[in-house]
Design a protein around this motif. Structure first.
Motif, PDB file in Angstrom:
ATOM      1  N   ASN A   1       0.837  -1.209   0.000  1.00  0.00           N
ATOM      2  CA  ASN A   1       0.000   0.000   0.000  1.00  0.00           C
ATOM      3  C   ASN A   1       0.864   1.248   0.000  1.00  0.00           C
ATOM      4  O   ASN A   1       0.591   2.194  -0.719  1.00  0.00           O
ATOM      5  N   LYS A   2       1.923   1.221   0.854  1.00  0.00           N
ATOM      6  CA  LYS A   2       2.601   2.516   1.046  1.00  0.00           C
ATOM      7  C   LYS A   2       3.922   2.591   0.282  1.00  0.00           C
ATOM      8  O   LYS A   2       4.560   3.633   0.287  1.00  0.00           O
ATOM      9  N   ARG A   3       4.328   1.478  -0.342  1.00  0.00           N
ATOM     10  CA  ARG A   3       5.612   1.595  -1.071  1.00  0.00           C
ATOM     11  C   ARG A   3       5.341   1.345  -2.550  1.00  0.00           C
ATOM     12  O   ARG A   3       4.428   0.599  -2.905  1.00  0.00           O
ATOM     13  N   PRO A   4       6.118   1.998  -3.429  1.00  0.00           N
ATOM     14  CA  PRO A   4       5.855   1.892  -4.886  1.00  0.00           C
ATOM     15  C   PRO A   4       6.019   0.443  -5.346  1.00  0.00           C
ATOM     16  O   PRO A   4       7.020  -0.200  -5.012  1.00  0.00           O
ATOM     17  N   ILE A   5       5.006  -0.069  -6.102  1.00  0.00           N
ATOM     18  CA  ILE A   5       5.083  -1.500  -6.432  1.00  0.00           C
ATOM     19  C   ILE A   5       6.102  -1.755  -7.541  1.00  0.00           C
ATOM     20  O   ILE A   5       6.391  -2.914  -7.840  1.00  0.00           O
ATOM     21  N   ASN A   6       6.666  -0.688  -8.168  1.00  0.00           N
ATOM     22  CA  ASN A   6       7.728  -1.024  -9.139  1.00  0.00           C
ATOM     23  C   ASN A   6       9.095  -0.846  -8.497  1.00  0.00           C
ATOM     24  O   ASN A   6      10.114  -0.861  -9.168  1.00  0.00           O
ATOM     25  N   ASP A   7       9.131  -0.644  -7.182  1.00  0.00           N
ATOM     26  CA  ASP A   7      10.447  -0.491  -6.538  1.00  0.00           C
ATOM     27  C   ASP A   7      10.377  -1.103  -5.135  1.00  0.00           C
ATOM     28  O   ASP A   7      10.830  -0.552  -4.144  1.00  0.00           O
ATOM     29  N   LEU A   8       9.779  -2.328  -5.070  1.00  0.00           N
ATOM     30  CA  LEU A   8       9.556  -2.910  -3.743  1.00  0.00           C
ATOM     31  C   LEU A   8      10.872  -3.301  -3.084  1.00  0.00           C
ATOM     32  O   LEU A   8      11.081  -3.115  -1.900  1.00  0.00           O
ATOM     33  N   TYR A   9      11.791  -3.856  -3.897  1.00  0.00           N
ATOM     34  CA  TYR A   9      13.048  -4.326  -3.307  1.00  0.00           C
ATOM     35  C   TYR A   9      13.934  -3.133  -2.964  1.00  0.00           C
ATOM     36  O   TYR A   9      14.699  -3.171  -2.015  1.00  0.00           O
ATOM     37  N   GLY A  10      13.788  -2.049  -3.727  1.00  0.00           N
ATOM     38  CA  GLY A  10      14.701  -0.926  -3.512  1.00  0.00           C
ATOM     39  C   GLY A  10      14.223  -0.002  -2.412  1.00  0.00           C
ATOM     40  O   GLY A  10      15.001   0.692  -1.773  1.00  0.00           O
ATOM     41  N   SER A  11      12.897   0.007  -2.189  1.00  0.00           N
ATOM     42  CA  SER A  11      12.394   1.026  -1.230  1.00  0.00           C
ATOM     43  C   SER A  11      12.537   0.448   0.169  1.00  0.00           C
ATOM     44  O   SER A  11      11.619  -0.153   0.743  1.00  0.00           O
ATOM     45  N   THR A  12      13.753   0.582   0.724  1.00  0.00           N
ATOM     46  CA  THR A  12      14.010   0.053   2.067  1.00  0.00           C
ATOM     47  C   THR A  12      14.847   1.073   2.831  1.00  0.00           C
ATOM     48  O   THR A  12      15.633   1.819   2.224  1.00  0.00           O
ATOM     49  N   ALA A  13      14.650   1.098   4.136  1.00  0.00           N
ATOM     50  CA  ALA A  13      15.311   2.128   4.950  1.00  0.00           C
ATOM     51  C   ALA A  13      16.825   2.016   4.807  1.00  0.00           C
ATOM     52  O   ALA A  13      17.549   3.007   4.933  1.00  0.00           O
ATOM     53  N   MET A  14      17.318   0.801   4.496  1.00  0.00           N
ATOM     54  CA  MET A  14      18.784   0.684   4.396  1.00  0.00           C
ATOM     55  C   MET A  14      19.291   1.395   3.160  1.00  0.00           C
ATOM     56  O   MET A  14      20.372   1.959   3.149  1.00  0.00           O
ATOM     57  N   LEU A  15      18.484   1.361   2.089  1.00  0.00           N
ATOM     58  CA  LEU A  15      18.971   2.016   0.857  1.00  0.00           C
ATOM     59  C   LEU A  15      18.419   3.431   0.779  1.00  0.00           C
ATOM     60  O   LEU A  15      19.026   4.317   0.190  1.00  0.00           O
ATOM     61  N   LYS A  16      17.228   3.659   1.361  1.00  0.00           N
ATOM     62  CA  LYS A  16      16.645   5.023   1.294  1.00  0.00           C
ATOM     63  C   LYS A  16      16.316   5.439   2.745  1.00  0.00           C
ATOM     64  O   LYS A  16      15.208   5.204   3.224  1.00  0.00           O
ATOM     65  N   PRO A  17      17.246   6.046   3.453  1.00  0.00           N
ATOM     66  CA  PRO A  17      16.993   6.404   4.868  1.00  0.00           C
ATOM     67  C   PRO A  17      15.750   7.285   5.025  1.00  0.00           C
ATOM     68  O   PRO A  17      15.135   7.310   6.087  1.00  0.00           O
ATOM     69  N   SER A  18      15.329   7.952   3.932  1.00  0.00           N
ATOM     70  CA  SER A  18      14.159   8.860   4.073  1.00  0.00           C
ATOM     71  C   SER A  18      12.956   8.054   4.537  1.00  0.00           C
ATOM     72  O   SER A  18      12.071   8.559   5.223  1.00  0.00           O
ATOM     73  N   ILE A  19      12.919   6.768   4.189  1.00  0.00           N
ATOM     74  CA  ILE A  19      11.754   5.957   4.595  1.00  0.00           C
ATOM     75  C   ILE A  19      11.654   5.949   6.114  1.00  0.00           C
ATOM     76  O   ILE A  19      10.582   6.118   6.702  1.00  0.00           O
ATOM     77  N   LEU A  20      12.811   5.802   6.762  1.00  0.00           N
ATOM     78  CA  LEU A  20      12.782   5.721   8.239  1.00  0.00           C
ATOM     79  C   LEU A  20      12.350   7.072   8.818  1.00  0.00           C
ATOM     80  O   LEU A  20      11.448   7.152   9.651  1.00  0.00           O
ATOM     81  N   THR A  21      12.936   8.146   8.307  1.00  0.00           N
ATOM     82  CA  THR A  21      12.579   9.473   8.873  1.00  0.00           C
ATOM     83  C   THR A  21      11.104   9.758   8.608  1.00  0.00           C
ATOM     84  O   THR A  21      10.378  10.238   9.483  1.00  0.00           O
ATOM     85  N   ASP A  22      10.617   9.407   7.413  1.00  0.00           N
ATOM     86  CA  ASP A  22       9.176   9.624   7.155  1.00  0.00           C
ATOM     87  C   ASP A  22       8.357   8.874   8.186  1.00  0.00           C
ATOM     88  O   ASP A  22       7.438   9.414   8.793  1.00  0.00           O
ATOM     89  N   TRP A  23       8.718   7.609   8.430  1.00  0.00           N
ATOM     90  CA  TRP A  23       7.916   6.780   9.322  1.00  0.00           C
ATOM     91  C   TRP A  23       7.894   7.397  10.729  1.00  0.00           C
ATOM     92  O   TRP A  23       6.864   7.399  11.402  1.00  0.00           O
TER      93      TRP A  23
END
Lengths: 490, 1063, 217, 178
Positions: B880-902
């Protein structure tokens, strides 16, 4: 290898074939045993130790890196899907727990059976148990979808006033694995106390030789640490009395424990209603498989260790041979179980069960089934031949096959029953991803890191037990000084 | 409720800090209040002493802003309709907090609450992030929105061509009349649809000489012959046809009657799948078949030589015999793909059988006086400019039509998408309003006038077709009327409010033409093409003609026949594939004439030899993120979004093409299908019998499966319901029954469930990995004549990229029978999933529901493993909340913004900003949106059960009238949308409830009965009604024979039932 | 060569054991109080944009709850009134009082006032006001004596345990329907929850379920 | 000279110390002990010690484990929040057994270990013997008999004579306090 000088009286008249090989060759004195084992800990490690430690440490970090990636992204980074919702993580969990069981078997069950030969292998085996259970414990933790709520698995009171559900085998697992780890740790630590005291006293004796200030300081620190953990052990016989009784009780408790833990791990599958899982043969079959793969790992570790630290005289070829016999026995039990499963599936007349087993042998995963059969059933049969049982390099190779076979057995059980069950419409195919594979490889790194640290800092053989089984320790034997006692009454 | 469009919804600021759409031009003018449960608050523990972040409740500015009877939190229903090519689907649209989230059929008009799958999916089109949002002129944004567009329209003068999609709207007809008066020669009108359904009216006109349209009444017919007419699937109005056809399939008692369906077709369609007798014939041989039937009934029709094989002629003779035996009670229908002559023959045959007026009536409909796209293309030179009101000529115009030239001349275009194939940088591009946000009206297939009423102010200030035409129809200096005024002016009934409230104008149907006589009886049919390949163009079951290609639900719903998602395929039969050297799942180049296109080959059981099935609607170009979905790690050379069949198709009139060649390119193409295994392996999962067998032994279902053998001494321990009665409800115990005879496998329920329960789409690669999230799937098995499943390769060793490869090469798939089984959570009373969940996340409530508590689930997934039906779905990723064409890439380890957003706000998503805001609106606020790591499954629409109970309890006050019964109108989403009314759900404790009646039917059985799970969802066995005289007759359905063969030939009549029908 | 460990270390194990037990008990007690909604939610009293006093309006003047929260018996969500409801009286009463400036401004400009939310169940909990308020459960059971609150305070923990207690024995919190909005209602002397309470529950066929589907979906 | 703690005799073989132990036991001393690198078979009888009582700790540990296991599961799944799960009974001995069985073993094991430590009054990191030079070989290959000075049978001379009567290779006094 020279014929030992004199046997204790009781064995002189027995025929040559039945003469038991002595447990410590060349009739070594007690002091030699202490030096040989404790010397490893005091001396600085050979160069290869640092290399091995470095490599294992990197593997471990890789595994933790992948676990971090898994937890921040989602379980989807593995190869799982519908219908195969369990994959390598659970296979690895059962594999590592299975390896752990040999340690407890050697230290507890063989102790109850008065198998004296266990003394030189039991501490390493128990250490292997604890490290294997640590590696195993990682997988149930990281394979759940929301690890930050996994504390709900423990019966802790919470604001939602809701409790865990005790009909689930996964909850039994939580208790079984944590109990197993704790009891193995206690058992292992208790065995260590006298040997820690040995090292403490040796450090105290050669505190004098330390030249530089730094050596003195290190020696004092080591004395403090070894002293702290040896609980002030002074070898008093009143303490030995309680110690032996406690050791016997712990062995008595660990034996039913090890049988129950792998039975409960097998309940994870046996309690379900999947064809291929829901069979009552699973508990004994899993326990036999566990002991089988456990001894495989013990041999895989022991054989290189005894040559590198030249402990051949304490871990003699007789020890290896006895372990090979256990492997052969448990391997045959496991082979019997495979056959029995097929027979029951055919005899029971349930088409779903029958298909499940035909699909294992000839379905899309046929290759994993046949690797399992060849490694688990055929390779141990080689131990019928004396030569095979007594040449260490050959045993080492077979022990590797044993563990490969046992990993594939768990893979066959978990994946083939899941990927094709009742409704053909929900059939699917599972293949692992890079994260699956490298996390598993990484756990070997973790296992080796712990094992190398154990070898480095703790005596890898129970010194006092080895001493206790040498003729010199028997007050009634000549070596034990029976002749020195004037008019000693027997 | 007054018309929504005037209400000035005040823009609300969501407490959770929902953001304005990123584009500065867009104006979001709708109500969004707290309560849209967008995200699941996962973290359980709080820091000591600190409190939750401060949140605000924001009431309305003033009371009348919300409208008189608006109550926040109570969903409201408005009557509206979805315009289709030849009519409209009357709907009741559910509006949650001011935005439409779900549509249902308007039972008052259509007599049933069912719709087809496109109506259900249409809601998501309203919230499509790729929609045009900005008025542009010469590719530069045009401030001022609709007003400035109207000024531009006023400036248009000179000879103008209007290109419009098909519509039955009386308002549009009225406006066109006014424009013709005002502009005379300067205005010419052309109508274009990718699939031409006008052939039915033209065929009737040719046969009877009057402008009439046939109106089939399948429930009156006992024998139906379909000449390549997929009335359950791709024909217009398929919901009504499926409903009427299914009425004839339901058998309650042994002496009930049952209709019989013959089908002659080239591709395996849904109608063919439901046929009792099916004849595979080339598409070009079907006119000859029609002629053969007419001749057999004594009509003087010449049958083209060697068009039909000897076996085919025997089959057709048998069918003709049966038709003759049911004169007056039978019906012959011709499909939209067949030429006019076949339709003429059908009317002639029906007339000869005396069916006209009984099983088919005719309505006087205005003849179509508008030109086609081809006409526009030919006389394009005469016009100064073209006004395009929503067509996409470049994409679906066909190769004979120069779509580019038309777009060059287009000065004004109503466009669905910001940039699609026919996008031109010149002229004005205005966003086109979705039907849920526009004023219009339409006529259903029986002519009833229904209003199209907006649920919400246009999201991007979009314009409707009527508003554009109103500008041209307006007088010199009068300002153009709004859509609302136009519709109100054409309204001729007595009460405008009642018209809007009921959603239809009483008895405003077409006038029925009676006493029709065949005008000319001699019909010559085109010759068949015996050798070589022929291409058959068909509409897609999931994306229609391509207008739903950018709809996530449609792309991901599995095709009812091939079970493939996200792609279209070149379907060929087994022998044709072997002959042409084609491999299943490989890219192949199709040449029709000199056009060619590359598509994936799919060996399709039941397909006629020598035909290649090309599915329209894919291969879209332009910025369409779902139609051109590219998953992570997709190889560059793999074409995106299937192949464009229009590129090899002449025009919308071409449905069958000759001189076709196909050769494989050898490159593999990743197809993602949800069901890779076809055979049922002889397992009694779908139990079938012929009507004759049922009449002989009503409880045939109890003699099949292991349940028949297992003695049932009852459990060794008491069920908790009996152990502690307080835990069981004495008022409600829910159950469901699915009638497999009635179910046609049309997928409407799958999309309705997805729309009702906020089920996310996962993307093509995740489906290929087996991670689609549909709670309800339709299992489609093929069963073969004389096929012993144990011998077939599928049984032993086959896997591969497309799942089971070897089953594509076995003979039994040439003439299979098809069985459909809707499969969702069975809500077992002894649920195997509950006993293995360690944290009480899935438990049984007191009303018999197997409840899945999302917030308690930690995700061990053992419940999914232990479910024998594998109906549980796991959120492997945060779909629901992560782009379905970048599921493997959208992770806090590769994109720290995910953690700060959360950490900052749980509502913030990591999907592109515009996508998240819009997709969140389509969600049903009554159902939690699940996060990753949580299991989910069918809940029997527990939110509907609870809201019905709550409404009844609140109304009951102090009284005890709180038991929910059938009359309270509680329907699960799938039950509500099922045209065939195959699904019945209700309270088992209410005796006389519909579900109890269905479960009392002798055909009632549990799929896997011997496990003693005691499922609350039971099935009624499927009955087939074969005709013994037919050459392909069968004493037992193929699945029953497979079951006997697989279980070693024993069973109740082991004494060998020999098969007398020849092959 | 003296001992590594000084003499007092022999008494250390006993001290550690006892100390450990005591410290553990304190931590558990602390967590069960401070980490649960009993502390984190109860007592939460934020400053509102306008100092509206329930005590004055509902306590002293006796205005019925439904005058402002008019949808409480129709929807799951009990709505907060818009400025227009306030202005029905405050055009005359305190017409130019500075404290009511935001209300007046909100009324003229149709701009809603951002009241600070106090009672909020998590997103995955579907609490329904209508079914409680219509079936003999009063506002005071969950919101406490609002008519005596000058500033609204979060009075009950509203944790799952809190809801479960009431769902498990509804007879202790049910009252006659016409007393639901009378916050000062106390069960009369002879009112025994076992008798009258249970009576009401049976009469109204109240099935307050303990199972998860009543609040989670 | 600080008060000496005990007299210590060193032996080289288990047989000799067995013999010495019998003599010391026969002489009626109570506060004395034998120290050896490994448990010598038969030394307990030589010293006249009765059976070790660690078993009671284990038994009560196991008993507590089993009862907590059963009552915990009964309380959680049947008594406090009874939830209908899988058509299975709210509480039954069958599904509760594995967890109770594991807790029995766990608390039994803790009981044994804690029992051993309690009965041996370990950990005692400070002990006069630990400061003695020669005593360091107790964990290597030497055996010691230690008789404490404040034993009521202890007398400077007679005890030393008794020990010299055995095969002691070395006798010395141990300094330091308890």
């Amino acid at each position: 290898m020279s014929e030992p000088a004199a046997h204790s009286q009781v064995e002189t008249s027995t025929p040559k074939e039945l003469v038991r090989e002595p447990l410590v060759l060349n009739n070594r004195p007690l002091g030699w045993i202490t030096n040989q084992v404790a010397g490893i800990v005091e001396g600085d490690m050979p160069k290869w130790w640092n290399i091995a430690f470095g490599v294992s440490f990197l593997l471990m970090l890789m595994s933790f890196g992948y676990i971090g990636y898994l937890i921040t992204t989602g379980v989807g980074v593995w190869g799982l899907n519908h219908p195969v919702a369990w994959g390598w993580a659970i296979v690895n969990f059962v594999f590592w727990i299975g390896i752990g069981h040999a340690g407890t078997l050697i230290s507890a069950i063989l102790f109850l059976l008065r198998q004296k030969w266990r003394t030189s292998v039991n501490r390493t085996a128990e250490a292997m148990t604890i490290f294997a259970v640590i590696c195993a414990g990682i997988f149930p933790g990281i394979h759940v979808g929301r690890i930050w709520l996994a504390w709900w698995l423990f019966p802790l009171p919470n604001a939602n006033a809701i409790w865990p559900q005790f009909r689930s085998p996964l909850l039994w697992d939580v208790f079984a694995v944590s109990t197993y780890f704790t009891v193995s740790l206690l058992f292992w630590y208790m065995g260590l106390i006298p040997d820690l005291a040995t090292i403490r006293d040796r450090l105290r004796k050669n505190a004098g030789q330390c030249k530089t200030g730094l050596d003195k300081m290190i020696n004092k620190l080591k004395q403090f640490l070894y002293g702290l953990f040896s609980m002030g052990w002074i070898g008093s016989n009143r303490h030995w009395r309680n110690y032996e009784k406690a050791y016997l009780l712990l062995a008595g408790l660990s034996t039913p424990l090890v049988l129950s833990v792998h039975s409960i791990v097998s309940f994870d599958f046996a309690v379900s209603q999947l064809p291929g899982w829901h069979t009552t043969i699973f508990p004994p079959y899993f326990v036999a498989g566990a002991v089988f793969s456990g001894f495989g790992m013990v041999l895989t570790l022991m054989i290189p260790m005894r040559t590198i630290f030249n402990l051949e005289e304490i871990i003699t070829v007789r020890h290896l041979e006895l372990m090979c016999k256990v492997i052969m026995a448990t391997g045959t039990i496991v082979g019997y179980a495979y056959g029995m499963e097929f027979f029951i599936a055919w005899y029971g007349g349930n088409p779903y069960e029958l298909y499940a087993f035909k699909n294992r042998a000839f379905g899309p995963y046929w290759w994993s089934y046949w690797i399992m059969i060849s490694c688990n059933v055929i390779s141990p049969q080689l131990f019928w031949f004396k030569w095979c049982r007594t040449s260490p390099w050959f045993i080492f190779v077979v022990s590797i096959f044993v563990n490969i076979g046992m990993w594939f057995e768990r893979f066959v059980i978990v994946v083939t029953s899941l990927h094709r069950d009742y409704l053909p419409a929900s059939w699917g195919y599972y293949s692992p991803t890079q994260v699956d594979i490298l996390t598993f490889v990484g756990t070997f790194g973790l296992f080796m890191v712990l094992f190398l640290l154990f070898i480095r800092y703790l005596p890898s053989i129970t010194i006092f037990e080895v001493k206790a089984v040498t003729p010199q320790a028997d007050p009634h034997s000549v070596e034990g000084g029976a002749d020195r006692v004037k008019g000693g009454d027997h | 409720m007054g018309d929504a469009e005037n209400a000035d919804w005040n823009e609300r600021e969501f407490p959770e800090g929902a953001q304005e759409l990123s584009d500065d031009f867009s104006r979001r003018d709708f109500l969004k209040l707290m309560g849209a449960s967008a995200g699941l608050a996962g973290a359980g523990m709080l820091g000591v002493g600190c409190r939750r972040p401060e949140e605000h409740i924001v009431p309305f500015g003033s009371e009348q802003v919300a409208g008189q009877d608006y109550v926040h939190g109570v969903p409201m229903q408005f009557a509206t309709a979805m315009p289709t090519r030849t009519g409209a689907t009357p709907l009741l649209a559910v509006s949650n907090e001011g935005r439409p989230t779900k549509v249902e059929g308007n039972a008052k008009v259509a007599g049933r609450s069912a719709t087809d799958s496109f109506a259900q999916a249409s809601v998501l089109n309203l919230y499509d992030p790729d929609r045009a949002r900005v008025y542009t002129k010469n590719d530069k944004a045009m401030p001022g929105g609709k007003a400035s567009a109207i000024d531009q329209l006023k400036k248009i003068s000179g000879k103008t061509a209007f290109l419009m999609p098909a519509s039955t709207s009386p308002s549009r007809a009225a406006l066109i009349g006014k424009i013709q008066e005002k502009m005379g020669e300067n205005a010419a009108f052309y109508v274009h649809e990718a699939a031409d359904f006008g052939v039915h009216a033209r065929g009737a006109q040719a046969a009877f000489g009057e402008a009439v349209t046939p109106y089939w009444k399948l429930d009156q017919a006992e024998v139906i012959l379909s000449l390549d007419c997929d009335f359950i699937g791709t024909e217009e109005g398929s919901a009504r046809f499926a409903a009427d056809f299914a009425k004839g399939r339901k058998v309650a008692k042994q002496n009930d009657g049952m209709n019989r369906l013959y089908s002659v077709e080239a591709l395996l369609t849904q109608t063919g799948a439901n046929a009792d007798h099916r004849l595979r014939a080339r598409a070009t041989a079907i006119p000859a078949a029609a002629a053969f039937i007419a001749k057999a009934l004594g009509k003087a029709i010449s049958v083209p030589a060697n068009a039909l094989s000897e076996a085919q002629e025997k089959w057709l003779a048998g069918a003709a015999e049966d038709l003759k035996a049911h004169a007056g009670k039978s019906l012959v229908v011709a499909g939209y793909r067949q030429p006019e002559s076949v339709h003429q023959l059908a009317h002639i045959i029906n007339d000869a059988l005396g069916n006209n007026g009984k099983t088919v009536t005719f309505h006087k409909t205005p003849a179509n006086e508008f030109g086609s796209l081809a006409d526009l293309a030919s006389d394009l030179g005469k016009f100064d400019q073209v006004v395009n009101l929503g067509c996409n000529p470049v994409y679906d115009g066909g190769t004979d039509v120069d779509g580019k030239a038309i777009t060059e001349k287009t000065t004004f275009r109503l466009t669905d998408y910001a940039e699609d194939e026919s996008h031109s940088v010149k002229g004005v591009n205005a966003p086109r309003a979705h039907y849920l946000e526009s004023w219009s009206d339409a006529r259903t297939d029986d002519g009833t006038i229904v209003p199209v009423q907006p649920l919400i102010a246009p999201l991007f200030g979009a314009m409707t077709e009527l508003e554009v035409l109103a500008v041209f129809a307006a007088g010199e200096n009068t300002s153009p009327r709004t859509g609302h005024e136009v519709v109100q002016s054409t309204f001729t009934g007595d009460s405008w409010e009642r018209y809007l409230h009921d959603g239809f104008l009483k008895d405003s149907g077409y006038e029925e033409a009676t006493e029709l006589t065949i005008a000319n009886a001699d019909v010559t049919v085109p010759p068949a093409q015996a050798e070589g390949l022929e291409a058959v163009f068909t509409l897609d079951y999931s994306v229609g003609d391509g207008s739903y290609a950018n709809n996530g639900w449609c792309q991901e719903v599995p095709d009812p026949i091939t079970k493939i998602t996200w792609d279209n395929v070149l379907s060929v039969s087994r022998q044709t594939a072997q002959a042409a050297g084609l491999e299943n799942g490989q890219l192949a180049k199709v040449k029709v004439g000199e056009d060619e296109v590359e598509g994936a080959v799919w060996v399709q059981p039941g397909q006629a030899e020598g035909t290649v099935g090309l599915t329209l609607g894919y291969g879209r170009a332009g910025k369409l993120r779902i139609a051109n979905f590219k998953y992570e790690g997709q190889a560059e050379d793999i074409p995106v979004g299937g192949y464009n069949a229009y590129a090899v198709r002449g025009s919308s009139a071409v449905n069958v093409a000759q001189n076709v060649s196909v050769e494989s390119t050898g490159k593999a193409y990743p197809l993602s299908s949800t069901q890779e295994h076809w055979s049922m392996e002889g397992r009694p999962i779908v139990r079938e019998a012929t009507l004759k067998e049922f009449r002989k032994d009503a409880d045939f279902v109890d003699h099949m499966g292991l349940g028949a053998h297992a003695r049932n001494e009852g459990p060794i321990y008491q069920h908790p319901y009996k152990e502690r009665p307080r835990l069981a409800s004495d008022m409600h115990q829910w159950g469901m029954s699915i009638d497999l005879s009635a179910c046609t496998g049309c997928n409407a329920c799958v999309i309705a469930c997805q729309s009702e329960n906020n089920i996310p789409i996962v993307g093509k690669d995740q489906v290929a990995k087996g991670r689609e999230m549909h709670w309800l799937r339709i299992d489609r098995y093929y069963t073969g004549r004389d096929h012993d499943p144990r011998a077939s390769a599928g049984f032993i060793k086959d896997e591969g990229q497309n799942g089971d490869d070897e089953q594509h090469t076995e003979e039994w798939i040439d003439d299979p029978q098809v069985v459909n089984q809707p499969m969702a959570c069975q809500h077992c009373e002894n649920a195997p999933c509950e006993s293995v969940c360690p944290v009480n996340a899935t438990v049984h409530d007191e009303e018999g529901l197997n409840v899945m508590v999302y917030n308690r689930c930690v995700g061990t997934r053992y419940c999914s493993n232990n479910c024998a039906w594998k109906v549980r779905r796991f959120n492997f990723f945060d779909y629901n909340k992560r782009p379905i064409n970048d599921l493997y890439g959208s992770t806090a380890m590769l994109k720290p913004s995910i953690l700060t957003d959360w950490i900052t706000s749980r509502e913030k998503s990591n999907r592109p900003e515009d996508e998240w805001d819009l997709v969140k609106l389509a969600k049903n606020p009554d159902v939690s949106v699940r996060m990753r790591g949580v299991m989910e499954k069918c809940t029997y629409c527990v939110q509907r059960i609870e809201s019905t109970k709550i409404i009844k309890k609140a109304a009951a006050g102090m009284s005890d009238d709180v038991q929910v019964v059938d009359s309270d109108g509680l329907k699960t989403a799938c039950q509500q949308v099922c045209a065939a009314e195959a699904i019945s759900f209700g309270n088992l404790l209410e005796d006389g409830s519909e579900v109890n009646r269905e479960k009392a039917n002798p055909r009632n059985y549990e799929t896997i009965d011997f496990l003693d799970n005691r499922t609350r969802t039971t099935y009624l066995a499927k009955l087939r009604n074969p005709n013994e005289q037919m050459p392909d007759a069968y004493k037992k359905p193929f699945s029953t024979k497979e079951y006997k063969a697989a279980s070693g030939g024993h069973g109740d009549d082991a004494h060998g039932d020999h098969e007398e029908g020849s092959h | 060569m003296s001992n590594i460990f000084p003499k007092w270390t022999n008494r250390l194990p006993l001290i550690l054991l006892v100390g450990g037990l005591v410290a553990g008990a304190c931590v558990v007690a602390g967590v069960t109080y401070y980490f649960t909604p009993k502390y984190t939610r109860v007592g939460y009293e934020p400053i509102q944009p306008v100092a509206f006093s329930h005590e004055v309006h509902s306590g002293q003047m006796g205005i019925d709850c439904r005058y402002c929260h008019n949808d409480v018996d129709k929807s799951w969500f009990s709505n907060i009134p818009s400025a227009e409801t306030c202005m029905k009286c405050h055009t005359q009463v305190l017409a130019d009082d500075p404290r009511l400036a935001p209300i007046r401004e909100s009324f003229e400009k149709n701009k809603p006032l951002p009241w600070v939310q106090i009672h909020k169940t998590p997103d995955y909990v579907y609490f329904n006001h209508a079914v409680h308020v219509n079936r003999g459960v009063s506002c005071v059971s969950c919101h406490g004596k609002v008519n005596e609150m000058d500033v609204v305070k979060h009075s009950k923990s509203l944790s799952m345990a809190f809801c479960l207690d009431c769902h498990r024995n509804p007879h202790e919190n049910v009252r006659p329907q016409d007393e639901v909005f009378n916050l000062n209602w106390e069960p009369p002397a002879e009112w025994d929850s076992e008798r009258e309470g249970k009576g009401l529950v049976d009469q109204m066929k109240i099935r307050s379920a303990e199972s998860c589907s009543s609040c989670h979906r | 000279m600080s008060k000496s703690f005990a007299i210590m005799a060193e032996y080289e073989t288990p047989a000799e110390i067995m013999d010495a132990a019998k003599k010391v036991h026969a002489a009626g001393y109570e506060k004395w002990d034998v120290h050896s690198p490994f448990p010598i078979h038969g030394m307990d009888d030589a010293m006249g010690l009765d059976n070790a009582k660690v078993g009671y700790f284990t038994f009560f540990g196991g008993l507590i484990g089993f009862t907590t296991g059963m009552t915990m599961q009964y309380f959680m799944n049947k008594f406090d929040y009874a939830i209908v799960v899988g058509g299975k009974p709210l509480f039954s001995g069958f599904f509760a057994f594995p967890v109770s069985y594991e807790l029995t073993i766990l608390l039994g094991a803790f009981g044994s270990l804690i029992g051993m430590f309690v009965l041996n009054r370990l950990p005692r990191h400070h002990h006069p013997l630990l400061a003695n030079e020669r005593f360091a070989d107790v964990t290597d290959d030497k055996f010691y008999v230690v008789i404490e000075c404040d034993d009521d049978h202890y007398d400077e001379q007679t005890t030393r004579n008794l020990l010299e009567g055995t095969n002691a290779v070395h006798i010395e006094m141990v300094e330091g306090t308890e």
